[in-house]
Scaffold this motif. Structure first.
Motif, PDB file in Angstrom:
ATOM      1  N   UNK A 262       0.853  -1.187   0.000  1.00  0.00           N
ATOM      2  CA  UNK A 262       0.000   0.000   0.000  1.00  0.00           C
ATOM      3  C   UNK A 262       0.887   1.234   0.000  1.00  0.00           C
ATOM      4  N   UNK A 263       0.586   2.171  -0.886  1.00  0.00           N
ATOM      5  CA  UNK A 263       1.335   3.433  -0.910  1.00  0.00           C
ATOM      6  C   UNK A 263       0.350   4.576  -1.071  1.00  0.00           C
ATOM      7  N   UNK A 264       0.762   5.754  -0.645  1.00  0.00           N
ATOM      8  CA  UNK A 264      -0.004   6.962  -0.915  1.00  0.00           C
ATOM      9  C   UNK A 264       0.965   8.122  -1.106  1.00  0.00           C
ATOM     10  N   UNK A 265       0.846   8.788  -2.240  1.00  0.00           N
ATOM     11  CA  UNK A 265       1.590  10.021  -2.494  1.00  0.00           C
ATOM     12  C   UNK A 265       0.717  11.144  -1.944  1.00  0.00           C
ATOM     13  N   UNK A 266       1.047  11.607  -0.764  1.00  0.00           N
ATOM     14  CA  UNK A 266       0.164  12.479  -0.007  1.00  0.00           C
ATOM     15  C   UNK A 266       0.095  13.902  -0.545  1.00  0.00           C
ATOM     16  N   UNK A 326      11.453   8.016   1.039  1.00  0.00           N
ATOM     17  CA  UNK A 326      10.524   8.490   2.073  1.00  0.00           C
ATOM     18  C   UNK A 326       9.098   8.639   1.547  1.00  0.00           C
ATOM     19  N   UNK A 327       8.621   7.570   0.933  1.00  0.00           N
ATOM     20  CA  UNK A 327       7.238   7.518   0.460  1.00  0.00           C
ATOM     21  C   UNK A 327       6.408   6.732   1.467  1.00  0.00           C
ATOM     22  N   UNK A 328       5.266   7.245   1.928  1.00  0.00           N
ATOM     23  CA  UNK A 328       4.421   6.480   2.843  1.00  0.00           C
ATOM     24  C   UNK A 328       4.006   5.143   2.212  1.00  0.00           C
TER      25      UNK A 328
END
Length: 413
Positions: A262-266, A326-328
């Motif tokens: 799971x990733x999110x580019x905030x 440093x990607x969530x």
């Protein structure tokens, strides 16, 4: 487990915040027990009254696969660090004992259907007259008033009525339940929060309070920005699966090894780093992907591109690349993987306790850490295990007066 043991501390540590608070627990199943478990975690002496022949329904829901008949796994999950007393509240003599316990309690919590506590002689009006400082909390599906007052409600019903199911699942699939009893747990958390606040308020006013917690209210209260879409714009949010309608890329992507990450580019600051992580700086140069607003509008196309990239490399490679930039992100863990996570181990969240019947069992501990405060927990109780102990410590009853009250459950003590 006695109260002094519950608040045992090493030299230099502090007592738990609710040490010395007596809580009479009339709850069962999940919402109420979760509330009182939080109070027990904070150091309160929680005494759970259970019906002598069967106790809390969750003692008999069924066993996990491969577990023995005496392993009350469902019950254990929401009843650690409490004491159990077996009393029949429909029996006049034992009801009087329960009333006497309420007289010396700081808090009473119940989650019967509205009106039942009153019929059992354990309602707010009666108990507060004999104990003006009493804090009394009722937890129910829909609250103590209103057209739904007498409706039965379990967690799936609350997920449905609150709208949560309508936004869970994929766009073209039916509404779906969340895979955990969040309606129950959230109501329990709000109950514990309100009780802790009322305890503080009593220290100023010297007066007790009545608290009415509704599971429906509680679930609506935590829906956040998605509910804002309905409140402010008058729109029904849609189901988007694992996508985020306001962020892109944001999804769970399968790796070459078959795992999902799971990733999110905030925000826009993450976008360039994400492009570096996946080796696609050409995407950063495209005007249609330059801003978060544009990426959200193009999220189907962008998610498809990213999904294709993730299939090219192993889980380990992706985790390293995302960490470096440093990607969530997180591996989509199973429950067993989540329990084995190195961060969970570092935080010492999973506790091992000795249960009187099951021996060593593992439980999830309290999710907070105070400085100079022990975070130990204690075993969930057997049915009626502490009847004599509680009547002695709370009421000072001598042996003959206790015996008549506990004759039906001596085998559990």
């Amino acid at each position: 487990m006695s109260q002094d043991k519950n608040n045992r501390r090493d030299e230099g540590s502090l007592p738990k915040p609710l040490a010395g608070i007596k809580v009479l627990d009339l709850t069962r199943v999940i919402a109420g027990p979760y509330c009182t478990m939080m109070l027990a975690d904070m150091g309160a002496d929680v005494v759970k009254i259970e019906e002598p022949s069967r106790g809390d329904e969750l003692r008999w829901v069924g066993r996990y696969q491969g577990r023995a008949d005496h392993d009350e796994d469902y019950f254990n999950a929401s009843n650690r660090s409490k004491r159990s007393i077996a009393l029949n509240l429909k029996d006049q003599h034992e009801q009087k004992i329960a009333s006497d316990l309420a007289r010396v309690a700081d808090v009473v919590v119940e989650n019967f259907s509205p009106g039942v506590a009153e019929r059992l002689g354990m309602g707010w009006q009666v108990l507060s007259e004999q104990n003006p400082g009493l804090i009394y909390c009722s937890i129910s599906g829909f609250g103590q008033s209103g057209p739904y007052r007498n409706r039965l409600a379990l967690d799936p019903i609350i997920q449905a009525v609150s709208g949560v199911m309508s936004v869970t699942g994929h766009e073209n699939d039916p509404p779906m339940q969340i895979g955990a009893p969040l309606g129950d747990v959230i109501a329990g958390m709000f109950g514990a929060y309100s009780i802790a606040a009322a305890i503080y308020g009593r220290s100023i006013t010297q007066k007790g309070r009545y608290i009415d917690i509704s599971m429906q209210d509680s679930m609506l209260a935590v829906l956040g920005p998605r509910m804002g879409e309905a409140l402010q714009a008058g729109l029904n949010p849609k189901r988007h699966g694992n996508e985020n309608p306001m962020r892109a890329p944001a999804n769970s992507y399968q790796t070459k090894g078959g795992d999902y990450i799971a990733i999110i580019v905030q925000n826009d600051n993450h976008w360039e780093n994400f492009c570096k992580a996946i080796g696609r700086l050409d995407l950063f140069e495209l005007p249609e992907f330059r801003t978060m607003e544009n990426r959200a509008l193009q999220r189907k196309r962008l998610n498809a591109i990213v999904a294709g990239e993730f299939l090219l490399h192993s889980t380990e490679q992706w985790m390293r690349r995302l960490d470096e930039n440093r990607i969530p992100h997180s591996l989509v863990n199973t429950y067993l993987q989540a329990l084995d996570d190195i961060q969970v181990k570092h935080r010492k969240l999973i506790k091992e306790v000795i249960h009187p019947a099951s021996g060593s069992i593992r439980l999830v501990g309290a999710p907070w850490k105070f400085n100079q405060d022990l975070d130990e927990i204690f075993s969930p109780p057997m049915l009626g295990q502490h009847t004599r102990e509680v009547l002695q410590s709370w009421l000072g009853r001598d042996e003959p007066s206790i015996s008549s009250a506990t004759s039906q459950q001596k085998e559990n003590i």
